[in-house]
Enzyme design. Structure first.
Site, PDB file in Angstrom:
ATOM      1  CB  SER A  13      -1.009  -0.050   1.114  1.00 24.12           C
ATOM      2  OG  SER A  13      -0.229   0.097   2.373  1.00 24.12           O
ATOM      3  CG  ASN A  14       3.633   2.780   3.122  1.00 22.35           C
ATOM      4  OD1 ASN A  14       3.262   3.787   3.170  1.00 22.35           O
ATOM      5  ND2 ASN A  14       3.427   1.581   3.850  1.00 22.35           N
ATOM      6  NE  ARG A  94      13.825 -12.014   4.096  1.00 23.54           N
ATOM      7  CZ  ARG A  94      13.789 -13.348   4.146  1.00 23.54           C
ATOM      8  NH1 ARG A  94      14.840 -13.892   4.782  1.00 23.54           N
ATOM      9  NH2 ARG A  94      12.934 -13.940   3.857  1.00 23.54           N
ATOM     10  CG  ASN A 110      11.827   1.404   7.774  1.00 19.99           C
ATOM     11  OD1 ASN A 110      11.034   0.709   6.809  1.00 19.99           O
ATOM     12  ND2 ASN A 110      11.692   0.693   9.152  1.00 19.99           N
ATOM     13  CG  HIS A 112       8.672   1.120  12.895  1.00 22.99           C
ATOM     14  ND1 HIS A 112       8.867  -0.324  12.403  1.00 22.99           N
ATOM     15  CD2 HIS A 112       8.007   1.164  13.911  1.00 22.99           C
ATOM     16  CE1 HIS A 112       8.615  -0.880  13.714  1.00 22.99           C
ATOM     17  NE2 HIS A 112       8.167  -0.045  14.764  1.00 22.99           N
ATOM     18  CG  ASP A 149      12.292  -1.116  13.249  1.00 18.70           C
ATOM     19  OD1 ASP A 149      12.318  -0.964  12.224  1.00 18.70           O
ATOM     20  OD2 ASP A 149      11.600  -1.955  13.800  1.00 18.70           O
ATOM     21  CD  GLU A 178       2.563   2.471   7.523  1.00 16.41           C
ATOM     22  OE1 GLU A 178       2.851   2.171   8.922  1.00 16.41           O
ATOM     23  OE2 GLU A 178       2.076   2.203   6.778  1.00 16.41           O
TER      24      GLU A 178
HETATM   25  C1  GRF Z   1       3.632  -0.640   6.854  1.00 16.01           C
HETATM   26  O1  GRF Z   1       2.959  -0.734   8.071  1.00 16.01           O
HETATM   27  C2  GRF Z   1       5.228  -0.195   7.189  1.00 16.01           C
HETATM   28  O2  GRF Z   1       5.276   0.707   8.229  1.00 16.01           O
HETATM   29  C3  GRF Z   1       5.698  -1.374   7.711  1.00 16.01           C
HETATM   30  O3  GRF Z   1       5.426  -2.457   6.892  1.00 16.01           O
HETATM   31  C4  GRF Z   1       4.063  -2.091   6.464  1.00 16.01           C
HETATM   32  C5  GRF Z   1       4.293  -2.046   4.983  1.00 16.01           C
HETATM   33  O4  GRF Z   1       2.810  -2.063   4.547  1.00 16.01           O
HETATM   34  N1  GRF Z   1       7.342  -1.304   7.712  1.00 16.01           N
HETATM   35  P1  GRF Z   1       2.516  -1.959   3.099  1.00 16.01           P
HETATM   36  O5  GRF Z   1       3.157  -3.190   2.437  1.00 16.01           O
HETATM   37  O6  GRF Z   1       2.977  -0.798   2.348  1.00 16.01           O
HETATM   38  O7  GRF Z   1       0.817  -2.098   2.787  1.00 16.01           O
END
Ligand code: GRF
Length: 204
Positions: A13-14, A94, A110, A112, A149, A178
């Site tokens: 989704s990101n 990873r 990143n 998080h 992290d 996010e």
């Molecule tokens: C997100 O919640 C991010 O914060 C974490 O992994 C997830 C990835 O979500 N590191 P997506 O695959 O982008 O939906």
């Protein structure tokens, strides 16, 4: 153009938000050089494929939590071949090691799903929910090798835990945030407005 490489493992989704923001002109000087995944079934790979973005599954090797050193070399090589200036981890499951930090010094970020430094590690939204915090959220940070992290925090967004939240509804609202702060951070970095000073960030 500011070329990013996106490392993924999950649903994507990101990644999708970044792509949408490139398409609608919000990230006008950003392009995605390549999407790399350690998981052949990740939704993110399918999203990239559908959008015509170069995407490659690279089997991670024999370890569970990190890439085999030779394979990590391969990830880096492919990023370089695709002229990647900057690496965005978007749900990559990873831990990356020395070679990445040598090749992309201060060029890895990143996202998080908690307010770091609280709740590093996996399923951070669940850790926060189970702990009983009243507020959690998400963090975009530069990546440092250790501990997991860690690294200078660029942006955070706060999400309240509601009395009728379940883990899932809470995580859904965290992800909505996010999708705002990750593209925003990438935009500022692509405009050369983010600087590191020790463990802090200076925005110019
Ligand atoms: C997100 O919640 C991010 O914060 C974490 O992994 C997830 C990835 O979500 N590191 P997506 O695959 O982008 O939906």
């Amino acid at each position: 153009m500011f070329t990013i490489g996106v490392l993924v493992s999950g649903k994507g989704s990101n990644l999708k938000t970044i792509i949408d923001k490139i398409k609608d002109g919000y990230l006008s000087s950003v392009r995605i050089g390549v999407v790399l995944s350690d998981n052949p079934d990740s939704g993110a790979l399918k999203i990239a494929e559908k959008e015509g973005i170069r995407n490659i599954y690279i089997p991670p090797g024999k370890y569970k939590t990190f890439l085999e050193p030779d394979i990590e070399k391969k990830y880096i090589q492919i990023l370089k071949e695709n002229k990647v200036d900057f690496v965005c981890l978007a749900g990559f499951m990873r831990i990356i090691k020395e070679q990445f930090f040598t090749e992309f010094k201060d060029k890895i970020i990143n996202i998080h799903p908690s307010l770091l430094p609280a709740f590093p590690g996996i399923e951070a939204w669940k850790q926060a929910f189970d702990y009983g915090v009243l507020f959690t959220g998400c963090t975009v940070h530069f990546v440092r090798q250790k501990p997991i992290d860690s690294g200078p925090i660029i942006f955070q967004a706060v999400v309240p835990v509601l009395s009728d939240d379940t883990c899932e509804t809470l995580y859904q609202r965290i992800q909505e945030k996010e999708h705002i702060i990750y593209p925003f951070t990438i935009k500022l970095i692509s405009e050369n407005k983010v600087f590191i000073s020790g463990n802090k960030i200076i925005l110019k």
